[in-house]
Design a protein around this motif. Structure first.
Motif, PDB file in Angstrom:
ATOM      1  N   LEU A 177      11.858  23.666 -25.992  1.00 31.72           N
ATOM      2  CA  LEU A 177      12.535  23.123 -27.171  1.00 31.72           C
ATOM      3  C   LEU A 177      11.746  21.934 -27.693  1.00 31.72           C
ATOM      4  CD1 LEU A 177      16.295  23.085 -26.038  1.00 31.72           C
ATOM      5  CD2 LEU A 177      15.004  24.946 -27.107  1.00 31.72           C
ATOM      6  N   GLY A 178      11.776  21.742 -29.004  1.00 35.30           N
ATOM      7  CA  GLY A 178      11.082  20.606 -29.610  1.00 35.30           C
ATOM      8  C   GLY A 178      11.184  20.690 -31.114  1.00 35.30           C
ATOM      9  N   THR A 179      10.313  19.991 -31.807  1.00 32.81           N
ATOM     10  CA  THR A 179      10.253  20.158 -33.260  1.00 32.81           C
ATOM     11  C   THR A 179       9.748  21.561 -33.564  1.00 32.81           C
ATOM     12  OG1 THR A 179       7.959  19.408 -33.499  1.00 32.81           O
ATOM     13  CG2 THR A 179       9.684  17.706 -33.535  1.00 32.81           C
ATOM     14  N   PHE A 222       7.270  22.327 -35.206  1.00 31.32           N
ATOM     15  CA  PHE A 222       5.817  22.341 -35.084  1.00 31.32           C
ATOM     16  C   PHE A 222       5.402  22.619 -33.638  1.00 31.32           C
ATOM     17  CE2 PHE A 222       6.756  19.015 -38.373  1.00 31.32           C
ATOM     18  CZ  PHE A 222       6.503  19.823 -39.459  1.00 31.32           C
ATOM     19  N   THR A 223       6.143  22.052 -32.703  1.00 28.22           N
ATOM     20  CA  THR A 223       5.845  22.274 -31.288  1.00 28.22           C
ATOM     21  C   THR A 223       6.219  23.694 -30.876  1.00 28.22           C
ATOM     22  OG1 THR A 223       6.144  19.935 -30.715  1.00 28.22           O
ATOM     23  CG2 THR A 223       6.404  21.526 -28.936  1.00 28.22           C
ATOM     24  N   MET A 224       7.336  24.202 -31.382  1.00 29.07           N
ATOM     25  CA  MET A 224       7.789  25.530 -30.973  1.00 29.07           C
ATOM     26  C   MET A 224       7.006  26.662 -31.631  1.00 29.07           C
ATOM     27  SD  MET A 224      11.967  25.057 -30.656  1.00 29.07           S
ATOM     28  CE  MET A 224      12.190  24.237 -32.246  1.00 29.07           C
ATOM     29  N   GLU A 225       6.593  26.483 -32.894  1.00 28.15           N
ATOM     30  CA  GLU A 225       5.968  27.593 -33.598  1.00 28.15           C
ATOM     31  C   GLU A 225       4.458  27.675 -33.396  1.00 28.15           C
ATOM     32  OE1 GLU A 225       6.954  26.926 -37.683  1.00 28.15           O
ATOM     33  OE2 GLU A 225       5.437  25.371 -37.983  1.00 28.15           O
ATOM     34  N   ASN A 226       3.836  26.574 -32.946  1.00 26.79           N
ATOM     35  CA  ASN A 226       2.396  26.575 -32.702  1.00 26.79           C
ATOM     36  C   ASN A 226       2.095  26.837 -31.224  1.00 26.79           C
ATOM     37  OD1 ASN A 226       0.937  25.759 -35.329  1.00 26.79           O
ATOM     38  ND2 ASN A 226       2.637  24.311 -35.227  1.00 26.79           N
ATOM     39  N   ASP A 227       0.822  27.056 -30.912  1.00 28.43           N
ATOM     40  CA  ASP A 227       0.435  27.474 -29.563  1.00 28.43           C
ATOM     41  C   ASP A 227      -0.040  26.342 -28.666  1.00 28.43           C
ATOM     42  OD1 ASP A 227       1.041  30.104 -30.122  1.00 28.43           O
ATOM     43  OD2 ASP A 227      -1.018  30.613 -30.728  1.00 28.43           O
ATOM     44  N   PHE A 228      -0.213  25.112 -29.204  1.00 28.37           N
ATOM     45  CA  PHE A 228      -0.875  24.079 -28.419  1.00 28.37           C
ATOM     46  C   PHE A 228      -0.139  23.751 -27.129  1.00 28.37           C
ATOM     47  CE2 PHE A 228       2.120  21.642 -30.957  1.00 28.37           C
ATOM     48  CZ  PHE A 228       2.532  20.612 -30.125  1.00 28.37           C
ATOM     49  N   PHE A 229       1.196  23.822 -27.128  1.00 24.47           N
ATOM     50  CA  PHE A 229       1.942  23.523 -25.905  1.00 24.47           C
ATOM     51  C   PHE A 229       1.967  24.749 -24.981  1.00 24.47           C
ATOM     52  CE2 PHE A 229       4.837  21.784 -22.985  1.00 24.47           C
ATOM     53  CZ  PHE A 229       5.066  20.457 -23.283  1.00 24.47           C
ATOM     54  N   GLU A 276      13.466  31.868 -35.061  1.00 19.79           N
ATOM     55  CA  GLU A 276      13.004  30.965 -36.116  1.00 19.79           C
ATOM     56  C   GLU A 276      14.128  30.149 -36.748  1.00 19.79           C
ATOM     57  OE1 GLU A 276      10.347  31.158 -40.235  1.00 19.79           O
ATOM     58  OE2 GLU A 276      10.412  32.872 -38.876  1.00 19.79           O
ATOM     59  N   ASP A 277      15.279  30.765 -36.989  1.00 22.55           N
ATOM     60  CA  ASP A 277      16.378  30.029 -37.615  1.00 22.55           C
ATOM     61  C   ASP A 277      16.909  28.938 -36.684  1.00 22.55           C
ATOM     62  OD1 ASP A 277      17.355  31.996 -35.885  1.00 22.55           O
ATOM     63  OD2 ASP A 277      19.239  32.208 -36.983  1.00 22.55           O
ATOM     64  N   VAL A 278      16.921  29.213 -35.386  1.00 20.65           N
ATOM     65  CA  VAL A 278      17.350  28.211 -34.414  1.00 20.65           C
ATOM     66  C   VAL A 278      16.318  27.087 -34.331  1.00 20.65           C
ATOM     67  CG1 VAL A 278      17.985  27.798 -32.001  1.00 20.65           C
ATOM     68  CG2 VAL A 278      18.646  29.934 -33.129  1.00 20.65           C
ATOM     69  N   TYR A 330      16.984  24.750 -37.125  1.00 19.36           N
ATOM     70  CA  TYR A 330      18.175  23.936 -36.859  1.00 19.36           C
ATOM     71  C   TYR A 330      17.852  22.802 -35.886  1.00 19.36           C
ATOM     72  CZ  TYR A 330      22.658  22.497 -34.933  1.00 19.36           C
ATOM     73  OH  TYR A 330      23.727  21.736 -34.510  1.00 19.36           O
ATOM     74  N   LEU A 331      17.188  23.126 -34.787  1.00 27.70           N
ATOM     75  CA  LEU A 331      16.814  22.106 -33.805  1.00 27.70           C
ATOM     76  C   LEU A 331      15.949  21.030 -34.444  1.00 27.70           C
ATOM     77  CD1 LEU A 331      15.949  24.452 -30.799  1.00 27.70           C
ATOM     78  CD2 LEU A 331      17.825  22.803 -30.842  1.00 27.70           C
ATOM     79  N   HIS A 332      14.968  21.468 -35.232  1.00 23.80           N
ATOM     80  CA  HIS A 332      14.052  20.524 -35.881  1.00 23.80           C
ATOM     81  C   HIS A 332      14.810  19.556 -36.786  1.00 23.80           C
ATOM     82  CE1 HIS A 332      10.258  19.156 -37.729  1.00 23.80           C
ATOM     83  NE2 HIS A 332      10.936  19.170 -38.870  1.00 23.80           N
TER      84      HIS A 332
END
Length: 230
Positions: free
Chosen positions: A124-126, A128-135, A151-153, A156-158
């Motif tokens: 979980l995160g912003t 940007f953190t969830m949709e990208n691969d760096f983490f 994606e919709d969740v 909401y979290l962001h």
């Protein structure tokens, strides 16, 4: 004594948490309330970070965070951390801009997951953190499964992170919503661990809220800072 350098303001609430936690853990390490670690904080603007990523201006992001790191190095920081997960999208490029060590929150979190023997982790995160691969990269390379919400969740979290947690607001309804998301992810993906991949998330999710192994990235990062001092 080594001097820590913290790139903070990302957001202000978690920067305070880093500062207080760093002092507490240092005093526990040396077993003295009369001793304090020495550090520098360069507080920058988290909204610039979000804007650069949203607009795809990663070069500008590297320069912005890199200049913050260089300022810390120039005033005597012996090592540097970025006190947020999202800017680690350009961590490797920023690290090249300074001559002192930088401690990655992503690398530290992966090492903790490995230490605990975790195999299936939620992140979980912003957005940007969830949709990208760096983490996700070190976990995938280490043959660990890592999952994010739909994606919709994510959106909401962001929004709740930016509008509420970044401003120090912990709404009871938001907490219940977050815990339902965690519960649903855990059941769907058979998780054994959960990464709080935003340094504000420990404000709203703690170990009493879930049976999952909880990876508090702030705490993990600060532990690595303490190691660097000795």
């Amino acid at each position: 004594m080594k001097h820590a350098g913290i790139i903070g303001g990302l957001g202000p609430e978690s920067t305070v948490d880093y500062y207080q936690s760093f002092i507490k853990k240092y005093q526990e390490k040396v077993n003295s309330k009369q001793k304090l670690p020495e550090l520098f904080i360069n507080s920058i603007n988290m909204y610039n970070i979000f804007r650069f990523i949203s607009e795809g201006k990663l070069d500008a992001l590297v320069n912005y965070v890199g200049e913050a790191a260089q300022k810390l190095e120039s005033i005597g920081a012996d090592f540097i951390i970025i006190s947020a997960n999202t800017p680690h999208i350009v961590f490797d490029q920023v690290r090249e801009k300074v001559g002192v060590p930088m401690i990655s929150i992503v690398e530290a979190t992966y090492e903790k997951a490995e230490e605990l023997g975790l195999k299936r982790l939620g992140l979980l995160g912003t957005k940007f953190t969830m949709e990208n691969d760096f983490f996700k990269k070190p976990f995938i390379t280490g043959k660990k499964d890592i999952f994010v919400p739909d994606e919709d969740v994510q959106q909401y979290l962001h929004q709740k992170i930016v509008d509420e947690l970044e401003n120090g607001i912990v709404d009871p309804q938001t907490k219940q919503d977050f815990l339902k998301i965690v519960h649903d992810m855990a059941e769907k993906e058979n998780l054994d661990g959960l990464i709080l991949g935003c340094t504000e998330l420990p404000m709203i999710i703690n170990e009493d809220d879930t049976d999952l192994a909880l990876l508090n990235t702030t705490e993990i990062h600060v532990d690595k800072m303490i190691e660097q001092l000795f």
